[in-house]
Design a protein around this motif. Sequence first.
Motif, PDB file in Angstrom:
ATOM      1  N   LEU A  89       0.236   6.185  -6.267  1.00  0.00           N
ATOM      2  CA  LEU A  89       0.024   4.747  -6.080  1.00  0.00           C
ATOM      3  C   LEU A  89      -0.693   4.154  -7.296  1.00  0.00           C
ATOM      4  N   GLU A  90      -1.708   4.850  -7.787  1.00  0.00           N
ATOM      5  CA  GLU A  90      -2.432   4.377  -8.967  1.00  0.00           C
ATOM      6  C   GLU A  90      -1.513   4.326 -10.181  1.00  0.00           C
ATOM      7  N   HIS A  92       1.650   3.925 -10.308  1.00  0.00           N
ATOM      8  CA  HIS A  92       2.602   2.818 -10.170  1.00  0.00           C
ATOM      9  C   HIS A  92       1.909   1.456 -10.158  1.00  0.00           C
ATOM     10  N   LYS A  94      -0.188   0.332  -7.812  1.00  0.00           N
ATOM     11  CA  LYS A  94      -0.173  -0.209  -6.458  1.00  0.00           C
ATOM     12  C   LYS A  94      -1.367   0.225  -5.604  1.00  0.00           C
ATOM     13  N   TYR A  96      -5.095   0.068  -4.122  1.00  0.00           N
ATOM     14  CA  TYR A  96      -6.106  -0.954  -3.890  1.00  0.00           C
ATOM     15  C   TYR A  96      -7.391  -0.623  -4.643  1.00  0.00           C
ATOM     16  N   LEU A 154       7.997   5.305  -5.296  1.00  0.00           N
ATOM     17  CA  LEU A 154       7.288   4.499  -4.302  1.00  0.00           C
ATOM     18  C   LEU A 154       7.811   4.786  -2.894  1.00  0.00           C
ATOM     19  N   SER A 177      -2.924  -0.833  -0.091  1.00  0.00           N
ATOM     20  CA  SER A 177      -2.126  -0.316  -1.206  1.00  0.00           C
ATOM     21  C   SER A 177      -0.637  -0.484  -0.932  1.00  0.00           C
ATOM     22  N   GLU A 179       0.824  -2.449   1.150  1.00  0.00           N
ATOM     23  CA  GLU A 179       1.202  -3.864   1.280  1.00  0.00           C
ATOM     24  C   GLU A 179       1.366  -4.546  -0.079  1.00  0.00           C
ATOM     25  N   SER A 180       0.885  -3.915  -1.143  1.00  0.00           N
ATOM     26  CA  SER A 180       1.042  -4.507  -2.476  1.00  0.00           C
ATOM     27  C   SER A 180       2.413  -4.216  -3.077  1.00  0.00           C
ATOM     28  N   VAL A 181       3.178  -3.340  -2.429  1.00  0.00           N
ATOM     29  CA  VAL A 181       4.524  -3.006  -2.919  1.00  0.00           C
ATOM     30  C   VAL A 181       5.505  -4.060  -2.413  1.00  0.00           C
ATOM     31  N   GLU A 182       6.231  -4.680  -3.324  1.00  0.00           N
ATOM     32  CA  GLU A 182       7.127  -5.778  -2.948  1.00  0.00           C
ATOM     33  C   GLU A 182       8.461  -5.307  -2.410  1.00  0.00           C
TER      34      GLU A 182
END
Length: 268
Positions: A89-90, A92, A94, A96, A154, A177, A179-182
């Motif tokens: 996640l970091e 990419h 994304k 938090y 992702l 985290s 929820e930040s992925v579109e």
Amino acid sequence: MKLGDFFSRHEVFSLSELDEFLSKKGALKKVNRNVLLSYYRQQGRIISVRRGLYAVVQPGMTPESTPLDPYLLAGKMTDDAVLAYHTALEFHGKAYSVFTRFHYLSSRQSQPVTLRNYIFHPVLMPAKLLAKQEEHFGITNNTRSGCDIKVTSLERTLVDVLDRPDLTGSWEEIWRSLESVEFFDLEQVIQYTECLEHATTAAKVGFFLERHKDELMVAQSHLDALRKFCPRQPHYLDWTRKKKGTLIKEWNLIVPDEILNKSWGEVL
């Protein structure tokens, strides 16, 4: 033999990469590789990260002051290392929050490594994936500072962090985290979830997608596909952190009220 050219192209390198370089130069049998490494360590040009892995000290820097790229280090901890979970996640962009613990997947057991304030923690590749020879599912190849590293996509990361929340942090961290992925390729998400063959994980993925169906353009067919793998009896969303919650019957999942209400007053 001078290794300046090699160091300029390899911010972090393994013994196999050094041997390949020396072999191409026709010098592998002419020089003692270990003597070279010992010399450059004494000169303060390289840092030993772990057995068989080294970081290059940048020009004008000392081993103590040179910047280190933790993602590059994690991605080369083993020859099959894959950045995963919160670390993915970091990578990419994304996550938090920023962590100092970095997780990587590997098919072999190894010991964690601590370097400065970073901790590099190996995680065994899920047994179900190895049994099906699907361990490469959802793994992307990336170039960082001229070096190749592998990172979970992702789509795979979405499933992985819900499957192993203990490797990602609090549920607030996980939810914010993700929820930040579109956009997610939902077919890939479903296919990977099926590979894991874990009923609770399928329910968690389905629950998350259902709660974000408008933002992520989730169709009923996607939810129906996941519901086929759900548990027949109620399961906790996280059995390691059992909290009072609400049973979501569609998924047979007991979900903490903090997640349902997004009331992140405490770490679950």
